[in-house]
Design a protein around this motif. Structure first.
Motif: not given
Length: 404
Positions: A300-311
């Motif tokens: 399954k594709p990894a769900i991006p974390t909020p920190f990764l989304s902000s980066l």
């Protein structure tokens, strides 16, 4: 022999003191007398000889001198032997005390020598102890204390380092909790679009890779897809033998001696990875150990974390950001004033040149050395003028009484 010669006169000296009876024994007149008179005379001679031998002065004489004296007095060998046997045992003769004087005793000298040696040893030991306690012992103590303090300092530094490492690990654990975890089943981007073993070999030839350098998961996935493309196998999962038969048919290198270890690694990846699920075969009649069929489950594709989304959003904004250029209405005026100031400074530092006289030509201007000097002077004047026009920094006036 000298002693025998000295003793023999003593025996002869006793002859006048004794009664003159021996001539009667030896004289022919006594021999002619009767047997009774001869026996009495003989017994008297033997008694006199016995008393003679028993005297303490004669006992110390030599035995041969006694025997010779008795024979001379008229006694026979048998009588002499009997008289000598009757005598008490004679003590051994003591030699004359004519021994050399012993040397003087060296015990006192030896004791004095030993006393000197012990005195030297004691003095040397005392001197060495004094030097040791005066010079060596303080240095040894200082060295030991320095080593001890250095060891304590190193131990404290190590403890601080361990504490800082522990805090760093805790901080990293807290900070890295927000970061995405690496995907253990992620395939390289170059092989992610391959759906058959031929595509994998083509990409390997393009990147000039050996077969042993190919990713194991990509090979197993492509072999699983190639098996599904076979006729009558579209909806069935391959068994282990079938999957490896597809691999060996496409890559004959796996059958060689060099490919056997690589094939063993493929089996380990197949049995340990989570994207391949082993299912018991339903069409098998064996009850003990049913063959296993392998099903591929795409990760399954990894769900991006909020920190990764902000980066990601920040990086996209930074790459697309273009600063707006702000033009001031006084920018042209400032540039013109700077150029004018440089021109004035260059003329100020230029040496004076008198005007040419009538009928003469002006000297040529524009030599390289003069031009270089002119540029250096202009730059120097510009720097000095800029320093004079710089804003002054306000300084706080401190009273003289508060200055330390």
């Amino acid at each position: 022999m000298a002693e025998e010669n000295e003793k023999s006169p003593s025996l002869s000296q006793r002859e006048p003191s004794e009664p003159v009876s021996v001539p009667q024994v030896e004289s022919p007149q006594a021999s002619v007398a009767g047997p009774s008179i001869e026996a009495a005379t003989r017994s008297e001679l033997i008694s006199r000889a016995r008393s003679f031998l028993s005297s303490p002065q004669i006992q110390s004489q030599d035995i041969f001198a006694k025997r010779r004296f008795l024979v001379d007095k008229g006694l026979n060998e048998t009588e002499i032997e009997l008289l000598l046997r009757e005598l008490p045992p004679q003590l051994p003769r003591v030699p004359p005390r004519t021994y050399p004087q012993p040397p003087p005793s060296g015990l006192l000298t030896l004791l004095i020598g030993f006393a000197k040696i012990f005195t030297w040893i004691a003095g040397g030991s005392a001197t060495l102890l004094f030097l040791y306690h005066r010079f060596l012992l303080p240095r040894i103590l200082r060295t030991a204390e320095s080593r001890k303090s250095l060891k304590i300092h190193q131990v404290s530094l190590l403890k601080k380092l361990n504490a800082s490492l522990k805090s760093l690990k805790e901080t990293q654990t807290q900070c890295y909790a927000l970061l995405p975890r690496p995907d253990p089943h992620k395939e390289p981007s170059a092989f992610a679009g391959c759906h058959s073993l031929l595509d994998v070999l083509t990409v390997a030839e393009t990147h000039k890779l050996e077969i042993s350098e190919l990713p194991h998961l990509t090979l197993l996935r492509c072999a699983w897809e190639d098996f599904r493309k076979l006729p009558d196998c579209a909806d069935s999962n391959p068994r282990t033998e079938e999957l490896f038969q597809v691999l060996e048919s496409r890559i004959p290198w796996l059958v060689s001696a060099e490919g056997v270890p690589f094939e063993r690694n493929l089996w380990e990846v197949l049995s340990t990875t989570s994207v391949f699920n082993g299912l018991a075969s339903q069409d098998s009649t064996e009850e003990v150990s049913a063959p296993v069929r392998w099903a591929y489950i795409p990760p399954k594709p990894a769900i991006p974390t909020p920190f990764l989304s902000s980066l990601e959003s920040l990086s996209s904004i930074v790459t697309t950001y273009q600063p707006q250029s702000t033009s001031s209405p006084y920018q042209y005026t400032l540039q013109a004033m700077s150029e004018f100031t440089g021109y004035i400074s260059s003329n100020l530092y230029t040496p004076y040149r008198p005007p040419p006289l009538p009928g003469t030509t002006a000297p040529s201007i524009g030599e390289p050395a003069d031009e270089l000097k002119k540029e250096i002077r202009a730059l120097k004047g510009l720097v000095l003028n800029r320093r004079s026009f710089m804003p002054t920094i306000p300084r706080v006036n401190i009273p003289s009484g508060q200055v330390p």
